[in-house]
Design a protein around this motif. Sequence first.
Motif, short mmCIF file in Angstrom:
data_model
loop_
_atom_site.label_atom_id
_atom_site.label_comp_id
_atom_site.label_asym_id
_atom_site.label_seq_id
_atom_site.Cartn_x
_atom_site.Cartn_y
_atom_site.Cartn_z
N ILE A 87 0.85 -1.20 0.00
CA ILE A 87 0.00 0.00 0.00
C ILE A 87 0.88 1.25 0.00
O ILE A 87 1.77 1.40 0.84
CB ILE A 87 -0.93 0.02 1.24
N GLU A 202 -12.04 -3.04 3.50
CA GLU A 202 -11.13 -4.20 3.51
C GLU A 202 -10.61 -4.36 4.93
O GLU A 202 -9.77 -3.58 5.39
CB GLU A 202 -9.96 -3.98 2.54
N SER A 218 -2.85 -6.50 -0.99
CA SER A 218 -4.17 -6.11 -0.50
C SER A 218 -5.01 -5.48 -1.61
O SER A 218 -4.47 -5.04 -2.64
CB SER A 218 -4.00 -5.08 0.61
N LYS A 220 -6.48 -2.71 -1.25
CA LYS A 220 -6.13 -1.29 -1.18
C LYS A 220 -4.96 -0.97 -2.12
O LYS A 220 -4.93 0.11 -2.73
CB LYS A 220 -5.77 -0.91 0.28
N SER A 221 -4.01 -1.91 -2.22
CA SER A 221 -2.86 -1.65 -3.09
C SER A 221 -3.26 -1.63 -4.57
O SER A 221 -2.51 -1.16 -5.41
CB SER A 221 -1.77 -2.71 -2.86
N ASP A 223 -6.19 -0.26 -5.54
CA ASP A 223 -7.31 0.69 -5.58
C ASP A 223 -6.91 1.96 -6.32
O ASP A 223 -6.21 2.81 -5.77
CB ASP A 223 -7.70 1.00 -4.12
N VAL A 228 -11.46 2.05 -1.67
CA VAL A 228 -11.23 1.07 -0.60
C VAL A 228 -10.82 1.78 0.69
O VAL A 228 -9.91 2.60 0.71
CB VAL A 228 -10.13 0.06 -1.00
N TYR A 230 -9.25 0.76 4.10
CA TYR A 230 -8.49 -0.38 4.63
C TYR A 230 -8.43 -0.28 6.16
O TYR A 230 -8.17 0.79 6.70
CB TYR A 230 -7.08 -0.33 4.04
N CYS A 248 -6.92 3.28 6.83
CA CYS A 248 -6.16 3.92 5.75
C CYS A 248 -7.11 4.14 4.58
O CYS A 248 -7.70 3.18 4.08
CB CYS A 248 -4.98 3.04 5.35
N ALA A 249 -7.28 5.39 4.18
CA ALA A 249 -8.24 5.70 3.12
C ALA A 249 -7.76 6.93 2.36
O ALA A 249 -6.76 7.56 2.73
CB ALA A 249 -9.62 5.95 3.72
#
Length: 393
Positions: A87, A202, A218, A220-221, A223, A228, A230, A248-249
């Motif tokens: 991420i 997530e 993930s 998120k990685s 996105d 997402v 996270y 984490c957003a």
Amino acid sequence: MRYSRRMERVKPSAIRSVQKKIVQKQGVISFAAGLPDPDYFPLADLKTATMEMMEESGRSALQYGMTKGYAPLLDLLVERMRAKEGIDAKPENILMTTGSQQGLSMCAMLFLDEGDVVVAENPSYLGGINACRPYGCGFIGVDTDEEGMVIADLDNVLSENPKVKLLYVIPNFQNPTGKAWSLERRKQFMEVINQYDVVVIEDNPYGEIRFRGEAVPSLKSMDTQGKVVYLGSCSKILCPGLRVAWICADESVTTQFEQIKEGLDLQCNQFAQMQVASYIQKFDLDAHVETIKAAYKKRCDLMLSLMQEHFPSSVTYTKPEGGMFIWVELPTSLSADEILDDAIESGVAYVPGEYFYANEGAKNTIRLNFTTVSEEQIQKGVLLLANVLKKYI
Ligand SMILES: Cc1ncc(COP(=O)(O)O)c(C=O)c1O
């Protein structure tokens, strides 16, 4: 009392009532827990990290801090998410939460209105589902196979239900099934959700507890559209009692979470955040996680091999590559809840899987935990459970 109408939707956890029943019966071997093994909390190192932190900066540890969280800890988490989950985040993307459970509650508060629909894996983590319930949303469960959420089903659900706003997923060693999504399935999932106006939560408390196979990046990685949110947590890699976790957003979303957080509790416990930061700076968290993984792998492997040897062949179960749980499916005619009293009487306990569904659950399912039982207890407990199952099958 004139409670809010919202409270009518808040129900006591069925899982807790099962666990209460087990505690009342002495000597039962319990596969019903959902906790990490306290023997692996790094007690001595945490004590040293805490003492040194108190000596170096005790006054700020006891003072109010920033709503977002303790800045040096945010930096450490940015680094860790890059290394472990791929991420690419900045401290601006992160907000500390009191456990990921608070992150889940905050997501529900931020995104859900009455009548919205939440899509979750079928089954899913009850704490996530229950965090959404007060907001009067509906739920749709999407089944998973060995690779993850079934994409054709997800696509159908999203195209037929414009009220879906939130997707709640646990792609690594899910609670309760222990399943992990493949890389291909994660890519397909992102392709599908990118076509809809939805948000993905997530939830990843178990990601680092992979004791077999290759790490998978993930969601998120992957996105590219900031869809997402996270959730990370120190509960399973360090200890849950400190309640140190984070969201984490996208920065604009994190700012909204910050406003919610101010109203909830101003900030996370400053002392606990500084304890964790001090521990990560002074000790080797990676080495500690390796120790936990080795212990859990041993127990999981032992449990699986005993199940293979002693369970009736019509009973199937997942073979987790990490995490804390194995998911068992009995023949469809059986109810795990109805068998539970007999199992407890025989000296072994589990959580019936039907409690982990947002809607009607599959009665023939069981969640088994392997992290809070010794190898000796696993040896005895699996045999006891196999004998109970044989009576019914
Ligand atoms: C999937 C999942 N999400 C969130 C949580 C809550 O974790 P935390 O201790 O960070 O609040 C749990 C706890 O078991 C969990 O299994």
